[in-house]
Design an enzyme around this catalytic site. Structure first.
Site, PDB file in Angstrom:
ATOM      1  N   TYR A 115       0.820  -1.207   0.000  1.00 19.41           N
ATOM      2  CA  TYR A 115       0.000   0.000   0.000  1.00 19.41           C
ATOM      3  C   TYR A 115       0.857   1.261   0.000  1.00 19.41           C
ATOM      4  O   TYR A 115       1.934   1.302   0.604  1.00 19.41           O
ATOM      5  CB  TYR A 115      -0.869   0.057   1.269  1.00 19.41           C
ATOM      6  N   ARG A 178      -7.049  -6.294   7.556  1.00 14.83           N
ATOM      7  CA  ARG A 178      -5.933  -6.511   6.632  1.00 14.83           C
ATOM      8  C   ARG A 178      -4.685  -6.732   7.466  1.00 14.83           C
ATOM      9  O   ARG A 178      -4.364  -5.922   8.327  1.00 14.83           O
ATOM     10  CB  ARG A 178      -5.717  -5.293   5.727  1.00 14.83           C
ATOM     11  N   SER A 204     -16.427 -11.095   8.381  1.00 18.21           N
ATOM     12  CA  SER A 204     -16.050 -12.272   7.591  1.00 18.21           C
ATOM     13  C   SER A 204     -15.253 -13.205   8.491  1.00 18.21           C
ATOM     14  O   SER A 204     -14.309 -12.771   9.153  1.00 18.21           O
ATOM     15  CB  SER A 204     -15.173 -11.873   6.397  1.00 18.21           C
ATOM     16  N   ALA A 241     -23.425 -17.177   3.047  1.00 20.27           N
ATOM     17  CA  ALA A 241     -23.543 -16.169   4.105  1.00 20.27           C
ATOM     18  C   ALA A 241     -24.685 -16.543   5.032  1.00 20.27           C
ATOM     19  O   ALA A 241     -25.604 -17.277   4.653  1.00 20.27           O
ATOM     20  CB  ALA A 241     -23.778 -14.789   3.509  1.00 20.27           C
ATOM     21  N   ALA A 266     -15.207  -8.019  -3.310  1.00 16.14           N
ATOM     22  CA  ALA A 266     -16.467  -8.772  -3.291  1.00 16.14           C
ATOM     23  C   ALA A 266     -17.202  -8.596  -1.966  1.00 16.14           C
ATOM     24  O   ALA A 266     -18.433  -8.425  -1.938  1.00 16.14           O
ATOM     25  CB  ALA A 266     -16.196 -10.257  -3.551  1.00 16.14           C
ATOM     26  N   ASP A 268     -16.991  -6.039   0.003  1.00 18.42           N
ATOM     27  CA  ASP A 268     -17.487  -4.667   0.073  1.00 18.42           C
ATOM     28  C   ASP A 268     -18.797  -4.533  -0.707  1.00 18.42           C
ATOM     29  O   ASP A 268     -19.739  -3.869  -0.255  1.00 18.42           O
ATOM     30  CB  ASP A 268     -16.438  -3.703  -0.481  1.00 18.42           C
TER      31      ASP A 268
END
Length: 326
Positions: A115, A178, A204, A241, A266, A268
């Site tokens: 990043y 992350r 998640s 889900a 995906a 998001d």
């Protein structure tokens, strides 16, 4: 008291955080220590992907952040504007470049990121008259865990939460962890406070335990409901889900059977579709189907924002795409 999502009529969904371009390695491997072909630049940044999908679905949606006065910034602004997002809260920084993320997939499907956020325009925005005007007419604040690593975003989120909730709006949280982004004790405390004010949590996998502070999934869901979170949606990728509502109500949705081309973004799109459908008045179980469809549409194409879909596109996708076996 269980908190509920505010309707779209109250005002737009807003999200503060990083706006980036993404460049993706053309072949799998470990990291970036060799010469590689790259594809991109793709408009990206988890909050920006989220807002783009909200807008594509027809919900009111607005972004708070900053880009550089460069081509990478234009890539993002053009896409968000084209898809109907309100950009009144996005600054253009003449002195710093637009943020970037380089992504490479490992053979097992895991991802490595490099990043440039901290030293870019992405992390150098703040409260302004334009941001305040936007926040004071917003109906919902969505918080991405990635944004909490940036002091600028934290400051905006804290002020915006008080204003949005104070006018009867609602809040949602996606932990969106992350491994490349560090979170200190102050950030963890802010994250916990935001969960305590949220109507919706979108974790998640192991993020469910982190959000609740409890390891066992069933106990974690119960703890979040006890803290007032009205809806908990657990994302499982290709495993589908699950939606958890107070009173032990549970809805499972199988994933759609599509080839996985690029999973970045995906989750998001999934979260944005669920939230937008709910704010537009759709029942929770039906909103879960649209969320799964939005995630599947995005994972099937390269580029983190390239698969963001309209309501008509999701309707056609749901009607014509089989589900994976559960």
């Amino acid at each position: 008291m269980t908190r509920a999502l505010a309707p779209d009529a109250l005002g737009p969904t807003i999200c503060a955080g990083e706006i980036l371009v993404e460049l993706v390695a053309s072949r799998p491997g470990a990291g970036f220590r060799e010469v590689l072909d790259l594809t991109g630049p793709y408009p990206s940044g988890a909050p920006a992907i989220f807002i783009d999908q909200c807008a594509r679905l027809g919900g009111q949606a607005a972004m708070i952040g900053a880009v550089g006065d460069d081509d990478f910034g234009a890539v993002n602004l053009d896409r968000l504007r084209q898809d109907g997002a309100d950009l009144s809260g996005v600054a253009v920084d003449p002195d710093r470049p637009t943020g970037s993320a380089f992504v490479r997939y490992r053979p097992d499907g895991a991802r490595d990121f490099v990043y440039n956020i901290a030293h870019s325009a992405a992390a150098r925005f703040g409260w302004s008259d334009a941001v305040e005007a936007l926040v004071r007419r917003a109906g919902h604040l969505h918080v991405m865990g990635t944004a909490l690593s940036m002091q600028a975003a934290r400051d905006v989120i804290v002020r915006a939460a008080d204003i949005v909730l104070g006018r009867g709006g609602s809040l949602s949280v996606d932990p969106n962890l992350r491994k490349e982004i560090a979170h200190d004790a102050e950030t963890e405390a802010l994250f916990a406070d935001l969960v305590d004010r949220a109507a919706l949590c979108l974790p998640s996998g192991e993020e469910l335990s982190r959000a609740a502070g409890i390891a066992m999934p069933e106990a974690a869901v119960a703890a979040l409901h006890a803290r007032g979170v009205g809806e908990v949606v657990l994302k499982r990728g290709a495993g589908g889900a699950t939606l958890f509502l107070p009173g032990g109500i549970r809805h499972d949705a199988a994933a759609f059977a599509v080839p996985e081309v690029d999973p970045t973004g995906a989750g998001d799109c999934f979260g944005a579709a669920y939230l937008t459908c709910r704010r537009l008045g759709m029942a929770p179980k039906r909103a879960l189907d649209y969320a799964c469809a939005a995630g599947a549409c995005n994972v099937a194409v390269r580029g983190p924002m390239e698969g963001a879909a309209t309501r008509a596109e999701l309707d056609a996708f749901i009607a014509g795409t089989p589900r994976r076996a559960s």
